[in-house]
Design a protein around this motif. Structure first.
Motif, PDB file in Angstrom:
ATOM      1  N   ALA A 108      -7.331 -10.728  -1.911  1.00  0.00           N
ATOM      2  CA  ALA A 108      -7.266  -9.267  -2.057  1.00  0.00           C
ATOM      3  C   ALA A 108      -6.119  -8.857  -2.964  1.00  0.00           C
ATOM      4  O   ALA A 108      -6.264  -7.963  -3.810  1.00  0.00           O
ATOM      5  CB  ALA A 108      -7.119  -8.619  -0.683  1.00  0.00           C
ATOM      6  N   LEU A 109      -4.983  -9.512  -2.829  1.00  0.00           N
ATOM      7  CA  LEU A 109      -3.854  -9.218  -3.716  1.00  0.00           C
ATOM      8  C   LEU A 109      -4.208  -9.556  -5.157  1.00  0.00           C
ATOM      9  O   LEU A 109      -3.896  -8.788  -6.084  1.00  0.00           O
ATOM     10  CB  LEU A 109      -2.624 -10.006  -3.266  1.00  0.00           C
ATOM     11  N   TRP A 125      -6.467  -6.934  -6.562  1.00  0.00           N
ATOM     12  CA  TRP A 125      -5.742  -5.674  -6.810  1.00  0.00           C
ATOM     13  C   TRP A 125      -4.941  -5.738  -8.104  1.00  0.00           C
ATOM     14  O   TRP A 125      -5.005  -4.814  -8.924  1.00  0.00           O
ATOM     15  CB  TRP A 125      -4.842  -5.362  -5.629  1.00  0.00           C
ATOM     16  N   HIS A 149       2.460   1.797  -3.552  1.00  0.00           N
ATOM     17  CA  HIS A 149       1.529   2.343  -4.540  1.00  0.00           C
ATOM     18  C   HIS A 149       1.150   3.783  -4.192  1.00  0.00           C
ATOM     19  O   HIS A 149       0.959   4.613  -5.097  1.00  0.00           O
ATOM     20  CB  HIS A 149       0.282   1.462  -4.617  1.00  0.00           C
ATOM     21  N   TRP A 178      -7.549  -5.924 -11.276  1.00  0.00           N
ATOM     22  CA  TRP A 178      -8.439  -4.848 -11.684  1.00  0.00           C
ATOM     23  C   TRP A 178      -7.925  -3.446 -11.378  1.00  0.00           C
ATOM     24  O   TRP A 178      -8.469  -2.477 -11.903  1.00  0.00           O
ATOM     25  CB  TRP A 178      -9.810  -5.039 -11.041  1.00  0.00           C
ATOM     26  N   ARG A 179      -6.903  -3.302 -10.561  1.00  0.00           N
ATOM     27  CA  ARG A 179      -6.412  -1.967 -10.239  1.00  0.00           C
ATOM     28  C   ARG A 179      -5.006  -1.717 -10.754  1.00  0.00           C
ATOM     29  O   ARG A 179      -4.712  -0.646 -11.278  1.00  0.00           O
ATOM     30  CB  ARG A 179      -6.465  -1.735  -8.717  1.00  0.00           C
ATOM     31  N   ALA A 216       0.834  -1.210   0.000  1.00  0.00           N
ATOM     32  CA  ALA A 216       0.000   0.000   0.000  1.00  0.00           C
ATOM     33  C   ALA A 216       0.867   1.257   0.000  1.00  0.00           C
ATOM     34  O   ALA A 216       0.585   2.225  -0.724  1.00  0.00           O
ATOM     35  CB  ALA A 216      -0.934  -0.016   1.209  1.00  0.00           C
TER      36      ALA A 216
END
Length: 346
Positions: free
Chosen positions: A268-269, A272, A213, A275-276, A210
């Motif tokens: 969650a990884l 991420w 990024h 899609w992000r 986090a």
């Protein structure tokens, strides 16, 4: 890879994917495809640039290794002030050379990377000369701290990779010392609180991703760019999540809560990087880790119910099915992302 080179590589990859899709759809024949494909290949200048970077990195690594071997071989023959003076001179020369070179110069950045390594050598020499009883984690923690100003001066992603590696080695060593374990790799099964410790490290790895990024969005000029840094942290998250899940499954009592937490972190990884911040490398590693923990959990259940040959056959079929499903999904994700980038470029 600098931002310009990375952009050119991305554009070539997008063009090649678009040409391959057009060929599959029948919109290009073989001759047209061959003609259009040629400009997407790396030119001679690209290979020369890549070779310059590789040889420069290799030369820097060999010079740093030479400094370490020099002190190791001549340790008994050198006075302590000679050791400190030589290392101070090397650091001064590297810093002076980097300051003399233009901003962003590859040779100057290589000198700053060498200064990061030599800073650690200086700390090791101080620790060996003045025995204070300090543990190795303190060496790596201070080394990461000293490497940070050099990374700020270089403003390049590879220098932050060094800080990441050193900081995480310090964390691993610190946790192993606190658990009373001699080696870092004994954390999995040999300590009472190993599972909780690995869960703590998993949380720290998520925080690191986090932070990276966040800095990439607001301070990219300082070197927080590219994909290798997030990939290194992604490898850590996958490793810790797989480690926690393995410990939760193979120990005497199945720890459902920690298993679900590690699976949630892994999911969650995956979400991420799908899609992000799309990264097919980390996404593939997430799938591989997920397959491993699912097969382990299923294996524990099947073996406890029926431990004969049929259980292992079912596990083999499950592994094959999950691998095929993951490969199909990864291929679709790659094509969808390449198509989206191609449309954006157009």
């Amino acid at each position: 890879m600098d931002s310009f080179s990375h952009q050119r590589f991305t554009q070539r990859r997008i063009s090649q994917q678009a040409l391959a899709d057009w060929r599959a759809q029948g919109r290009l024949n073989a001759d047209d495809l061959r003609t259009a494909w040629q400009p997407t290949l790396p030119a001679t200048a690209d290979w020369q640039h890549w070779l310059d970077r590789v040889l420069l990195s290799l030369g820097t690594a060999l010079l740093c290794a030479g400094v370490i071997v020099f002190f190791a071989f001549n340790w008994a023959d050198l006075h302590k002030f000679s050791k400190f003076g030589l290392l101070a001179a090397v650091l001064t020369l590297l810093a002076g050379f980097a300051a003399w070179r233009p901003s962003g110069d590859l040779a100057g950045r290589a000198a700053l990377a060498g200064a990061q390594i030599v800073s650690g050598v200086l700390l090791a020499v101080i620790g060996q000369t003045y025995q204070t009883g300090a543990d190795a984690w303190q060496l790596f923690a201070l080394w990461a701290l000293l490497a940070t100003p050099w990374a700020l001066a270089a403003r390049a992603a590879p220098h932050w990779w060094i800080v990441l590696v050193l900081g995480n080695v310090a964390l691993l060593r610190y946790c192993s010392v606190n658990l009373g374990i001699g080696g870092m790799f004994e954390l999995l099964f040999s300590a009472r609180w190993a599972r909780e410790t690995m869960l703590f490290l998993l949380g720290l790895a998520v925080v690191q991703l986090a932070v990276w990024h966040g800095l990439a969005a607001r301070a990219a000029a300082f070197g927080f760019r590219g994909m290798t840094g997030p990939r290194l942290i992604g490898v850590l998250i996958c490793g810790y999540a797989g480690w926690v899940a393995t410990a939760s499954v193979v120990l005497d009592h199945f720890a459902a809560l920690t298993f679900l937490v590690s699976a949630a972190a892994l999911a969650a990884l995956g979400a991420w990087v799908r899609w992000r911040a799309f990264d097919i490398v980390v996404l593939s590693l997430v799938c591989l880790t997920g397959i491993g923990i699912v097969v382990m959990a299923a294996g524990r259940g099947l073996v406890s119910i029926d431990g004969d040959f049929g259980a292992f056959l079912l596990l083999a079929l499950l592994t094959i099915g999950l691998a095929v499903a993951a490969a199909t999904w990864l291929l679709r994700a790659w094509r969808a992302e390449s198509g989206a980038e191609s449309g954006g470029e157009a």
